[in-house]
Design a protein around this motif. Structure first.
Motif, PDB file in Angstrom:
ATOM      1  N   PRO A 221       0.791  -1.237   0.000  1.00 25.09           N
ATOM      2  CA  PRO A 221       0.000   0.000   0.000  1.00 25.09           C
ATOM      3  C   PRO A 221       0.818   1.280   0.000  1.00 25.09           C
ATOM      4  CG  PRO A 221      -0.934  -1.574   1.535  1.00 25.09           C
ATOM      5  CD  PRO A 221       0.393  -2.129   1.109  1.00 25.09           C
ATOM      6  N   TRP A 222       2.105   1.207   0.363  1.00 25.72           N
ATOM      7  CA  TRP A 222       2.934   2.414   0.390  1.00 25.72           C
ATOM      8  C   TRP A 222       3.529   2.725  -0.973  1.00 25.72           C
ATOM      9  CZ3 TRP A 222       2.798  -1.285   4.210  1.00 25.72           C
ATOM     10  CH2 TRP A 222       2.271  -0.858   5.441  1.00 25.72           C
ATOM     11  N   LEU A 223       3.444   1.810  -1.890  1.00 25.60           N
ATOM     12  CA  LEU A 223       3.835   1.969  -3.291  1.00 25.60           C
ATOM     13  C   LEU A 223       5.340   2.081  -3.516  1.00 25.60           C
ATOM     14  CD1 LEU A 223       1.185   4.385  -4.858  1.00 25.60           C
ATOM     15  CD2 LEU A 223       1.145   1.906  -4.662  1.00 25.60           C
ATOM     16  N   SER A 224       5.867   1.113  -4.213  1.00 24.30           N
ATOM     17  CA  SER A 224       7.249   1.172  -4.681  1.00 24.30           C
ATOM     18  C   SER A 224       7.414   2.370  -5.619  1.00 24.30           C
ATOM     19  CB  SER A 224       7.578  -0.111  -5.446  1.00 24.30           C
ATOM     20  OG  SER A 224       8.692   0.061  -6.292  1.00 24.30           O
ATOM     21  N   PRO A 225       8.603   2.966  -5.678  1.00 27.25           N
ATOM     22  CA  PRO A 225       8.850   4.047  -6.640  1.00 27.25           C
ATOM     23  C   PRO A 225       8.590   3.627  -8.082  1.00 27.25           C
ATOM     24  CG  PRO A 225      10.613   3.953  -5.015  1.00 27.25           C
ATOM     25  CD  PRO A 225       9.766   2.735  -4.791  1.00 27.25           C
ATOM     26  N   ILE A 226       8.529   2.331  -8.334  1.00 26.15           N
ATOM     27  CA  ILE A 226       8.240   1.843  -9.684  1.00 26.15           C
ATOM     28  C   ILE A 226       6.855   2.280 -10.142  1.00 26.15           C
ATOM     29  CG2 ILE A 226       7.967  -0.269 -11.078  1.00 26.15           C
ATOM     30  CD1 ILE A 226      10.029  -1.598  -9.235  1.00 26.15           C
ATOM     31  N   ALA A 227       5.980   2.631  -9.205  1.00 25.21           N
ATOM     32  CA  ALA A 227       4.628   3.082  -9.554  1.00 25.21           C
ATOM     33  C   ALA A 227       4.654   4.265 -10.516  1.00 25.21           C
ATOM     34  CB  ALA A 227       3.859   3.455  -8.294  1.00 25.21           C
ATOM     35  N   GLU A 228       5.713   5.066 -10.437  1.00 26.19           N
ATOM     36  CA  GLU A 228       5.804   6.260 -11.285  1.00 26.19           C
ATOM     37  C   GLU A 228       5.902   5.916 -12.765  1.00 26.19           C
ATOM     38  OE1 GLU A 228       8.918   8.825  -9.976  1.00 26.19           O
ATOM     39  OE2 GLU A 228       8.268   8.823  -7.888  1.00 26.19           O
ATOM     40  N   VAL A 229       6.381   4.718 -13.092  1.00 22.04           N
ATOM     41  CA  VAL A 229       6.531   4.344 -14.507  1.00 22.04           C
ATOM     42  C   VAL A 229       5.598   3.195 -14.879  1.00 22.04           C
ATOM     43  CG1 VAL A 229       8.922   5.120 -14.618  1.00 22.04           C
ATOM     44  CG2 VAL A 229       8.431   2.749 -13.977  1.00 22.04           C
ATOM     45  N   SER A 230       4.634   2.891 -14.030  1.00 20.81           N
ATOM     46  CA  SER A 230       3.755   1.741 -14.261  1.00 20.81           C
ATOM     47  C   SER A 230       2.421   2.155 -14.863  1.00 20.81           C
ATOM     48  CB  SER A 230       3.501   1.008 -12.943  1.00 20.81           C
ATOM     49  OG  SER A 230       4.711   0.547 -12.387  1.00 20.81           O
ATOM     50  N   LYS A 231       1.941   1.353 -15.795  1.00 19.34           N
ATOM     51  CA  LYS A 231       0.629   1.594 -16.386  1.00 19.34           C
ATOM     52  C   LYS A 231      -0.470   1.162 -15.426  1.00 19.34           C
ATOM     53  CE  LYS A 231      -2.088   0.687 -20.586  1.00 19.34           C
ATOM     54  NZ  LYS A 231      -2.196   2.101 -20.969  1.00 19.34           N
ATOM     55  N   HIS A 232      -0.228   0.060 -14.712  1.00 17.70           N
ATOM     56  CA  HIS A 232      -1.188  -0.435 -13.729  1.00 17.70           C
ATOM     57  C   HIS A 232      -0.435  -0.805 -12.453  1.00 17.70           C
ATOM     58  CE1 HIS A 232      -4.423  -0.553 -16.646  1.00 17.70           C
ATOM     59  NE2 HIS A 232      -3.630  -1.218 -17.468  1.00 17.70           N
ATOM     60  N   VAL A 233      -1.065  -0.487 -11.304  1.00 14.17           N
ATOM     61  CA  VAL A 233      -0.476  -0.793  -9.998  1.00 14.17           C
ATOM     62  C   VAL A 233      -1.504  -1.558  -9.169  1.00 14.17           C
ATOM     63  CG1 VAL A 233       0.517   0.126  -7.871  1.00 14.17           C
ATOM     64  CG2 VAL A 233       0.952   1.285 -10.060  1.00 14.17           C
ATOM     65  N   LEU A 234      -1.134  -2.751  -8.739  1.00 15.16           N
ATOM     66  CA  LEU A 234      -1.991  -3.560  -7.871  1.00 15.16           C
ATOM     67  C   LEU A 234      -1.338  -3.613  -6.496  1.00 15.16           C
ATOM     68  CD1 LEU A 234      -2.784  -6.523 -10.307  1.00 15.16           C
ATOM     69  CD2 LEU A 234      -4.146  -4.458  -9.894  1.00 15.16           C
ATOM     70  N   THR A 235      -2.061  -3.167  -5.465  1.00 14.33           N
ATOM     71  CA  THR A 235      -1.481  -3.124  -4.129  1.00 14.33           C
ATOM     72  C   THR A 235      -2.007  -4.265  -3.268  1.00 14.33           C
ATOM     73  OG1 THR A 235      -3.192  -1.597  -3.333  1.00 14.33           O
ATOM     74  CG2 THR A 235      -1.171  -0.638  -4.209  1.00 14.33           C
ATOM     75  N   CYS A 236      -1.134  -4.821  -2.449  1.00 12.79           N
ATOM     76  CA  CYS A 236      -1.464  -5.950  -1.582  1.00 12.79           C
ATOM     77  C   CYS A 236      -1.035  -5.638  -0.153  1.00 12.79           C
ATOM     78  CB  CYS A 236      -0.752  -7.215  -2.055  1.00 12.79           C
ATOM     79  SG  CYS A 236      -1.034  -7.639  -3.796  1.00 12.79           S
ATOM     80  N   GLU A 237      -1.868  -5.993   0.791  1.00 16.07           N
ATOM     81  CA  GLU A 237      -1.517  -5.813   2.200  1.00 16.07           C
ATOM     82  C   GLU A 237      -0.319  -6.688   2.553  1.00 16.07           C
ATOM     83  OE1 GLU A 237      -2.674  -3.742   4.542  1.00 16.07           O
ATOM     84  OE2 GLU A 237      -3.948  -2.796   3.019  1.00 16.07           O
ATOM     85  N   VAL A 238       0.489  -6.225   3.489  1.00 13.71           N
ATOM     86  CA  VAL A 238       1.686  -6.979   3.875  1.00 13.71           C
ATOM     87  C   VAL A 238       1.840  -7.127   5.391  1.00 13.71           C
ATOM     88  CG1 VAL A 238       2.998  -6.392   1.796  1.00 13.71           C
ATOM     89  CG2 VAL A 238       3.087  -4.865   3.775  1.00 13.71           C
ATOM     90  N   ASP A 239       0.978  -6.470   6.168  1.00 16.06           N
ATOM     91  CA  ASP A 239       1.098  -6.559   7.621  1.00 16.06           C
ATOM     92  C   ASP A 239       0.855  -7.987   8.086  1.00 16.06           C
ATOM     93  OD1 ASP A 239       1.691  -3.918   7.915  1.00 16.06           O
ATOM     94  OD2 ASP A 239      -0.368  -3.295   8.357  1.00 16.06           O
ATOM     95  N   SER A 240       1.671  -8.432   9.033  1.00 16.06           N
ATOM     96  CA  SER A 240       1.538  -9.791   9.544  1.00 16.06           C
ATOM     97  C   SER A 240       1.749  -9.797  11.053  1.00 16.06           C
ATOM     98  CB  SER A 240       2.567 -10.712   8.878  1.00 16.06           C
ATOM     99  OG  SER A 240       3.864 -10.455   9.383  1.00 16.06           O
ATOM    100  N   THR A 241       1.572 -10.963  11.656  1.00 16.43           N
ATOM    101  CA  THR A 241       1.766 -11.100  13.094  1.00 16.43           C
ATOM    102  C   THR A 241       3.215 -11.433  13.436  1.00 16.43           C
ATOM    103  OG1 THR A 241       1.106 -13.425  12.947  1.00 16.43           O
ATOM    104  CG2 THR A 241      -0.608 -11.815  13.519  1.00 16.43           C
ATOM    105  N   SER A 242       4.072 -11.517  12.432  1.00 20.40           N
ATOM    106  CA  SER A 242       5.494 -11.781  12.662  1.00 20.40           C
ATOM    107  C   SER A 242       6.293 -10.528  12.289  1.00 20.40           C
ATOM    108  CB  SER A 242       5.953 -12.964  11.807  1.00 20.40           C
ATOM    109  OG  SER A 242       6.299 -12.540  10.506  1.00 20.40           O
ATOM    110  N   PRO A 243       7.587 -10.505  12.575  1.00 23.72           N
ATOM    111  CA  PRO A 243       8.392  -9.339  12.196  1.00 23.72           C
ATOM    112  C   PRO A 243       8.550  -9.172  10.685  1.00 23.72           C
ATOM    113  CG  PRO A 243       9.467 -10.594  13.938  1.00 23.72           C
ATOM    114  CD  PRO A 243       8.342 -11.440  13.416  1.00 23.72           C
ATOM    115  N   TYR A 244       8.209 -10.203   9.925  1.00 30.22           N
ATOM    116  CA  TYR A 244       8.334 -10.132   8.476  1.00 30.22           C
ATOM    117  C   TYR A 244       6.997  -9.781   7.841  1.00 30.22           C
ATOM    118  CZ  TYR A 244      12.873 -12.343   9.025  1.00 30.22           C
ATOM    119  OH  TYR A 244      14.166 -12.620   9.387  1.00 30.22           O
ATOM    120  N   ILE A 245       7.068  -9.186   6.651  1.00 33.75           N
ATOM    121  CA  ILE A 245       5.832  -8.928   5.916  1.00 33.75           C
ATOM    122  C   ILE A 245       5.292 -10.259   5.398  1.00 33.75           C
ATOM    123  CG2 ILE A 245       6.631  -6.628   5.266  1.00 33.75           C
ATOM    124  CD1 ILE A 245       7.061  -7.686   2.416  1.00 33.75           C
TER     125      ILE A 245
END
Length: 282
Positions: free
Chosen positions: A214-238
């Protein structure tokens, strides 16, 4: 909800000038929103008053409130596993299955609620175009998502490849052109080489589809389509559970879009598979 999601949800309620401002913000998110009111207004070619009205329509008390929220998002998106581990130790007890399942469910619901059917259809139409060559790529961890998508697409259509990082990216750039479609996976903390590769592909004429958080990679600036996915988890990793579900959804809708073409290719694949395996391996 991120500011990006707020903007997306409010789009239909905005005035034409506010919609122009919203598109500028989404095209260069979040960097455009970290500018001053005057700088953002000039970039979107709207008045300062329009900027203030816009952020209030999103639910903020004013531009400083909006600005602060974006700064907090940037800090959160840059958090390392070690930083999240410290928070995790304080706020969560390990081994709580119900909490983990609830987190996955929430992430899946939020991911698909944010993605419109119309956007998915546009992405699938590009994936189904037989005149395009498809390249799938990702980072150190997200590369496995790219590899999985490439494996699925290869069974459904021609001219699909997974491009591992490093020197292979440079090699592929030699032949990148307008026929190419790059599906890029990039999640926080965004990889500089992934960003450079995607930008280079776009410069060479390729169309870019980005799957990110949801915070968007800088690649979004050159992308025709952007699909965002949640990454929050119950562990320290996404978590990549919502991202994997997004891949599965794209594959499922692509099969529907291809119709008989997908079946014919699967039949050919089965015949080839039988040629190179023996009965004990099937």
């Amino acid at each position: 909800m991120t500011v990006h999601a707020m903007i997306y949800a409010a789009m239909e309620r905005l005035s034409p000038s506010e919609q122009r401002l919203a598109k500028v913000l989404l095209a260069s998110y979040p960097s455009a929103g970290l500018k001053t009111v005057a700088e953002l207004a000039a970039r979107a070619q709207v008045s300062g008053a329009t900027v203030v009205r816009f952020v209030r329509h999103l639910g903020f008390n004013g531009y400083p409130d909006f600005h602060q929220c974006l700064h907090e998002e940037v800090q959160q998106s840059a958090a390392s596993p070690l930083q999240r581990y410290e928070s995790h130790q304080v706020t969560h007890r390990m081994g709580e299955l119900e909490s983990t399942l609830a987190g996955f469910e929430q992430g899946l619901r939020q991911t698909f609620a944010r993605t419109t059917p119309a956007e998915i259809k546009k992405v699938v139409a590009l994936l189904a175009d037989p005149d395009r060559r498809i390249l799938c790529a990702g980072g150190r961890f997200s590369g496995m998502l790219a590899q999985y998508l490439a494996q699925m697409l290869t069974q459904l259509r021609e001219q699909v490849s997974y491009v591992p990082g490093g020197t292979e990216w440079a090699n592929r750039l030699l032949d990148i052109g307008k026929r190419d479609l790059l599906v890029m996976f990039d999640f926080r903390r965004y990889q500089a080489d992934s960003v450079r590769f995607a930008r280079a592909c776009r410069k060479h004429g390729a169309t870019v589809i980005l799957i990110t958080d949801p915070w968007l990679s800088p690649i979004a600036e050159v992308s025709k389509h952007v699909l965002t996915c949640e990454v929050d988890s119950t562990s320290p990793y996404i978590t990549f559970v919502p991202a994997m579900a997004m891949v599965e959804r794209l594959v499922s809708e692509l099969i529907d879009s291809l119709g008989g073409r997908a079946r014919e290719r699967l039949e050919k694949l089965e015949a080839v598979w039988q040629e190179i395996t023996n009965d004990n391996e099937r």
